[in-house]
Design a protein around this motif. Structure first.
Motif, PDB file in Angstrom:
ATOM      1  N   ARG A  64      11.677  -6.999   1.295  1.00 56.06           N
ATOM      2  CA  ARG A  64      11.460  -5.718   1.389  1.00 56.06           C
ATOM      3  C   ARG A  64       9.967  -5.409   2.163  1.00 56.06           C
ATOM      4  O   ARG A  64      10.065  -4.228   2.680  1.00 56.06           O
ATOM      5  N   GLN A  65       9.114  -5.982   2.293  1.00 56.78           N
ATOM      6  CA  GLN A  65       7.975  -5.857   2.920  1.00 56.78           C
ATOM      7  C   GLN A  65       8.135  -6.182   4.409  1.00 56.78           C
ATOM      8  O   GLN A  65       7.256  -5.775   5.004  1.00 56.78           O
ATOM      9  N   SER A  66       9.031  -6.665   4.704  1.00 56.45           N
ATOM     10  CA  SER A  66       9.608  -6.666   6.256  1.00 56.45           C
ATOM     11  C   SER A  66      10.240  -5.574   6.773  1.00 56.45           C
ATOM     12  O   SER A  66      10.316  -5.570   8.195  1.00 56.45           O
ATOM     13  N   SER A 122      11.831 -14.326   0.226  1.00 53.45           N
ATOM     14  CA  SER A 122      10.991 -13.907  -0.743  1.00 53.45           C
ATOM     15  C   SER A 122      10.313 -12.644  -0.473  1.00 53.45           C
ATOM     16  O   SER A 122       9.844 -11.801  -1.525  1.00 53.45           O
ATOM     17  N   ASN A 123      10.096 -12.078   0.766  1.00 54.30           N
ATOM     18  CA  ASN A 123       9.274 -10.843   1.061  1.00 54.30           C
ATOM     19  C   ASN A 123      10.179  -9.949   1.993  1.00 54.30           C
ATOM     20  O   ASN A 123       9.709  -9.346   3.079  1.00 54.30           O
TER      21      ASN A 123
END
Length: 269
Positions: free
Chosen positions: A151-153, A148-149
């Motif tokens: 891109r933030q990783s 779910s995240n």
């Protein structure tokens, strides 16, 4: 004949046929050098406790282009396709005695991926001493990952890649689901990818579905191809890949998993 032997014969046949074709077209190509440059590795994924690490070591002595992919997912450890810790330790011993001929890739799934994307390298740090040279990030739901995240990783993953740039190469599974991750990496690195970062094109996400077509390799980084490839179709797939990579100077490799499995006494081996 072993699966690797069958695949090797297919490689030889494709090379001979391509050499004849090139000769008929009177192209001035050093075919042997061209094949070595473009086909980097043959990945065989899913080795587990049902096979002896010593046998894998013998295969690597005869076929040094083979890379064994070991799946790591804590909630499935010891099940078919997912080796136990004890087995991995034995494999590491064989790798260290192989005179650097054994190529091992750690295919991370489940919480192993989540940990890496969170910047936790406790597990990653153990891999080089076990003989692993590459790490594949399988950041998809079917592989038990919270995607779910992604891109933030990206910044965290970039930091890990930099930290291990001298000991581990990183493979990002490239498909529509992981797009936030690999697209973020492309934007971060722009036209200059580190030598230890590459991607595996696999829209099947490890489920063994054969791709309808294969993309040409990009200029920024090397790629591998996976998805439904196996002994029964390797010859045709190689012909297709040699065609789509014919105008590129980059390396590529192929990876297979599901097609290598069989049933024995109602068990998946």
């Amino acid at each position: 004949m072993t699966t690797v032997g069958i695949i090797s014969c297919s490689l030889i046949e494709v090379e001979k046929e391509t050499a004849i074709m090139n000769n008929n077209k009177k192209l001035k190509i050093d075919h042997e050098e061209q094949s070595i440059r473009r086909l980097r590795k043959l990945g065989l994924c899913g080795a587990d406790d049902s096979v002896s690490p010593n046998m894998l070591g013998m295969i690597c002595q005869s076929y040094p282009f083979v890379e064994f992919g070991i799946l790591f997912r804590p909630d499935k450890e010891g099940e078919p396709r997912y080796a136990s810790k004890e087995w991995v330790q034995r494999l590491g011993t064989v790798a260290m005695l192989s005179s650097d001929k054994m190529n091992l890739a750690a295919h991370l799934c489940g919480t192993r991926v989540n940990d890496a994307l969170d910047g936790n390298d406790a597990f990653l740090s153990t891999l080089p001493s076990l003989g692993f040279k590459r790490v594949q990030i399988n950041a998809t739901a079917v592989n038990g990952v919270d995607a779910s995240n992604l891109r933030q990783s990206v910044p965290t993953l970039v930091s890990l890649m930099e930290k291990y740039k001298h000991s581990l190469a990183f493979i990002i599974q490239k498909n529509e689901e992981t797009k936030p991750l690999w697209e973020g990496l492309i934007q971060h690195y722009d036209a200059v990818f580190p030598d230890n970062v590459t991607m595996l094109v696999d829209e099947s996400k490890g489920t063994g579905t054969l791709a309808s077509s294969w993309p040409s390799p990009p200029k920024q980084y090397n790629i591998g191809y996976a998805g439904g490839i196996g002994p029964s179709n390797i010859k045709n797939v190689l012909k297709q890949l040699l065609e789509v990579t014919s105008s590129s100077d980059s390396h590529f490799w192929i990876d297979m998993e599901s097609s290598l499995r069989s049933q024995k006494n109602s068990q998946d081996i």
